[in-house]
Motif scaffolding. Structure first.
Motif, PDB file in Angstrom:
ATOM      1  N   GLN A  41      -2.509  -1.750 -10.146  1.00 50.25           N
ATOM      2  CA  GLN A  41      -1.557  -1.980  -8.634  1.00 50.25           C
ATOM      3  C   GLN A  41      -0.170  -2.072  -9.224  1.00 50.25           C
ATOM      4  O   GLN A  41       0.668  -1.250  -8.970  1.00 50.25           O
ATOM      5  N   ILE A  42       0.106  -2.808 -10.220  1.00 51.61           N
ATOM      6  CA  ILE A  42       1.483  -3.070 -11.048  1.00 51.61           C
ATOM      7  C   ILE A  42       1.851  -1.812 -11.583  1.00 51.61           C
ATOM      8  O   ILE A  42       3.055  -1.210 -11.476  1.00 51.61           O
ATOM      9  N   LEU A  43       1.067  -1.066 -12.208  1.00 49.33           N
ATOM     10  CA  LEU A  43       1.551   0.164 -12.872  1.00 49.33           C
ATOM     11  C   LEU A  43       1.780   0.948 -11.855  1.00 49.33           C
ATOM     12  O   LEU A  43       2.749   1.834 -12.050  1.00 49.33           O
ATOM     13  N   PHE A  44       0.927   1.250 -10.863  1.00 47.21           N
ATOM     14  CA  PHE A  44       1.386   2.167  -9.775  1.00 47.21           C
ATOM     15  C   PHE A  44       2.641   2.038  -9.096  1.00 47.21           C
ATOM     16  O   PHE A  44       3.334   2.945  -8.906  1.00 47.21           O
ATOM     17  N   PHE A  45       2.778   0.558  -8.826  1.00 47.03           N
ATOM     18  CA  PHE A  45       4.115   0.364  -8.097  1.00 47.03           C
ATOM     19  C   PHE A  45       5.339   0.668  -9.064  1.00 47.03           C
ATOM     20  O   PHE A  45       6.341   1.314  -8.438  1.00 47.03           O
ATOM     21  N   ILE A  84       9.821   7.898   0.579  1.00 51.37           N
ATOM     22  CA  ILE A  84      10.200   6.260   0.261  1.00 51.37           C
ATOM     23  C   ILE A  84       8.866   5.502   1.378  1.00 51.37           C
ATOM     24  O   ILE A  84       8.462   4.538   0.898  1.00 51.37           O
ATOM     25  N   ILE A  85       9.134   5.877   2.385  1.00 60.01           N
ATOM     26  CA  ILE A  85       8.218   5.349   3.540  1.00 60.01           C
ATOM     27  C   ILE A  85       6.601   5.348   3.120  1.00 60.01           C
ATOM     28  O   ILE A  85       6.110   4.303   3.045  1.00 60.01           O
ATOM     29  N   ILE A  86       6.241   6.313   2.640  1.00 60.28           N
ATOM     30  CA  ILE A  86       4.873   6.472   2.212  1.00 60.28           C
ATOM     31  C   ILE A  86       4.423   5.828   0.954  1.00 60.28           C
ATOM     32  O   ILE A  86       3.409   5.014   1.013  1.00 60.28           O
ATOM     33  N   PHE A  87       5.418   5.707   0.017  1.00 57.89           N
ATOM     34  CA  PHE A  87       5.333   4.845  -0.903  1.00 57.89           C
ATOM     35  C   PHE A  87       5.039   3.491  -0.810  1.00 57.89           C
ATOM     36  O   PHE A  87       4.043   2.638  -1.404  1.00 57.89           O
ATOM     37  N   PHE A  88       5.933   2.886   0.014  1.00 57.16           N
ATOM     38  CA  PHE A  88       5.815   1.480   0.186  1.00 57.16           C
ATOM     39  C   PHE A  88       4.673   1.249   1.090  1.00 57.16           C
ATOM     40  O   PHE A  88       3.877   0.112   0.981  1.00 57.16           O
ATOM     41  N   ALA A  89       4.298   2.055   2.126  1.00 55.99           N
ATOM     42  CA  ALA A  89       3.149   1.976   2.700  1.00 55.99           C
ATOM     43  C   ALA A  89       1.886   1.796   1.803  1.00 55.99           C
ATOM     44  O   ALA A  89       0.988   0.979   2.123  1.00 55.99           O
ATOM     45  N   ILE A  90       1.756   2.788   1.109  1.00 56.10           N
ATOM     46  CA  ILE A  90       0.798   2.679   0.124  1.00 56.10           C
ATOM     47  C   ILE A  90       0.802   1.101  -0.405  1.00 56.10           C
ATOM     48  O   ILE A  90      -0.456   0.746  -0.809  1.00 56.10           O
ATOM     49  N   ALA A  91       1.690   0.761  -1.248  1.00 53.46           N
ATOM     50  CA  ALA A  91       1.820  -0.451  -1.988  1.00 53.46           C
ATOM     51  C   ALA A  91       1.283  -1.504  -0.994  1.00 53.46           C
ATOM     52  O   ALA A  91       0.637  -2.397  -1.340  1.00 53.46           O
ATOM     53  N   TYR A  92       2.055  -1.578   0.181  1.00 51.19           N
ATOM     54  CA  TYR A  92       1.263  -2.604   1.286  1.00 51.19           C
ATOM     55  C   TYR A  92       0.228  -2.408   1.395  1.00 51.19           C
ATOM     56  O   TYR A  92      -0.717  -3.623   1.591  1.00 51.19           O
ATOM     57  N   TYR A  93      -0.709  -1.329   1.789  1.00 44.82           N
ATOM     58  CA  TYR A  93      -1.828  -1.256   2.174  1.00 44.82           C
ATOM     59  C   TYR A  93      -3.001  -1.616   0.815  1.00 44.82           C
ATOM     60  O   TYR A  93      -3.793  -2.465   1.029  1.00 44.82           O
ATOM     61  N   LEU A  94      -2.337  -1.309  -0.489  1.00 44.18           N
ATOM     62  CA  LEU A  94      -3.276  -1.841  -1.560  1.00 44.18           C
ATOM     63  C   LEU A  94      -3.222  -3.148  -1.702  1.00 44.18           C
ATOM     64  O   LEU A  94      -4.201  -3.901  -2.023  1.00 44.18           O
ATOM     65  N   LEU A  95      -2.117  -3.930  -1.372  1.00 43.36           N
ATOM     66  CA  LEU A  95      -1.929  -5.292  -1.826  1.00 43.36           C
ATOM     67  C   LEU A  95      -2.801  -5.912  -0.714  1.00 43.36           C
ATOM     68  O   LEU A  95      -3.729  -6.996  -0.861  1.00 43.36           O
ATOM     69  N   ALA A  96      -2.748  -5.481   0.829  1.00 44.64           N
ATOM     70  CA  ALA A  96      -3.515  -6.028   1.818  1.00 44.64           C
ATOM     71  C   ALA A  96      -5.064  -5.969   1.425  1.00 44.64           C
ATOM     72  O   ALA A  96      -5.850  -6.787   1.818  1.00 44.64           O
ATOM     73  N   VAL A  97      -5.352  -4.721   0.919  1.00 45.91           N
ATOM     74  CA  VAL A  97      -6.805  -4.678   0.756  1.00 45.91           C
ATOM     75  C   VAL A  97      -7.542  -5.205  -0.256  1.00 45.91           C
ATOM     76  O   VAL A  97      -8.724  -5.805  -0.316  1.00 45.91           O
ATOM     77  N   VAL A 138       7.293  -7.222  -3.099  1.00 45.77           N
ATOM     78  CA  VAL A 138       7.550  -5.970  -2.783  1.00 45.77           C
ATOM     79  C   VAL A 138       8.189  -5.835  -1.368  1.00 45.77           C
ATOM     80  O   VAL A 138       9.038  -4.861  -1.383  1.00 45.77           O
ATOM     81  N   THR A 139       8.235  -6.429  -0.579  1.00 43.45           N
ATOM     82  CA  THR A 139       9.088  -6.568   0.660  1.00 43.45           C
ATOM     83  C   THR A 139      10.384  -6.472   0.516  1.00 43.45           C
ATOM     84  O   THR A 139      11.159  -5.881   0.914  1.00 43.45           O
TER      85      THR A 139
END
Length: 190
Positions: A41-45, A84-97, A138-139
């Motif tokens: 996840q960190i590498l992805f971000f 930009i929106i999609i990147f951060f949405a993916i990051a948030y989703y992965l964190l939440a999951v 991340v936020t």
């Protein structure tokens, strides 16, 4: 059938909507959250963030070099908002999951997308909010990145408008992409 020119305003609308559709298809179509480890996840971000920085830098340089070239429009920088929106949405989703302790309220991809757009708009309704340290970091990164991109958009748009105004003063002619067929002087002057 007439072919659409790339300097047409419709071309901009079509490419912007196409980019948005592609980003949404990516966001909703790619499998996410399948047993990734924290370092992945960190590498992805980090990789994604570096990619976004490169994309923003590329577009800003393109804008600044364009001068008066009509095919390079400020809207191309605005088109950066979708990735930009999609990147951060993916990051948030992965964190939440991967950790229920990171967010209150993110259960679906749409929740993550919603939170990203609300954060971009600095609205903050409070229904979804970060509670974990990683989610807060991340936020904060998104907020700072959004502020920088919006500042860059304003600076580029201002520079382009000033460049066009100088050109008009020097040449006394209408801008070729303003849709005007009227001559620079005479009874049809704007």
């Amino acid at each position: 059938m007439r072919r659409l020119r790339k300097d047409s305003p419709w071309w901009t609308v079509i490419t912007t909507l196409g980019s948005l559709a592609a980003c949404l298809l990516l966001f909703y179509g790619v499998p996410l959250g399948d047993g990734g480890r924290e370092w992945e996840q960190i590498l992805f971000f980090v990789t994604g963030f570096v990619g976004l920085c490169y994309l923003v830098t590329f577009q800003v340089r393109r804008q600044l070099r364009a001068g008066r070239e009509p095919s390079v429009r400020v809207q191309s920088v605005v088109g950066l908002l979708s990735p930009i929106i999609i990147f951060f949405a993916i990051a948030y989703y992965l964190l939440a999951v991967h950790s229920e302790a990171e967010f209150v309220g993110i259960e679906t991809r749409t929740d993550a997308l919603y939170f990203t757009v609300v954060t971009l708009g600095t609205v903050g309704f409070g229904d979804i909010h970060p509670v974990g340290q990683a989610a807060r970091v991340v936020t904060m990164v998104q907020i700072l990145f959004d502020l920088a991109v919006i500042g860059i958009l304003v600076a580029v748009a201002t520079q382009r408008l000033e460049s066009r105004a100088r050109w008009r003063e020097e040449h006394g002619e209408p801008d070729e992409d303003d849709g005007s067929d009227a001559p620079a002087s005479g009874p049809h002057e704007r």
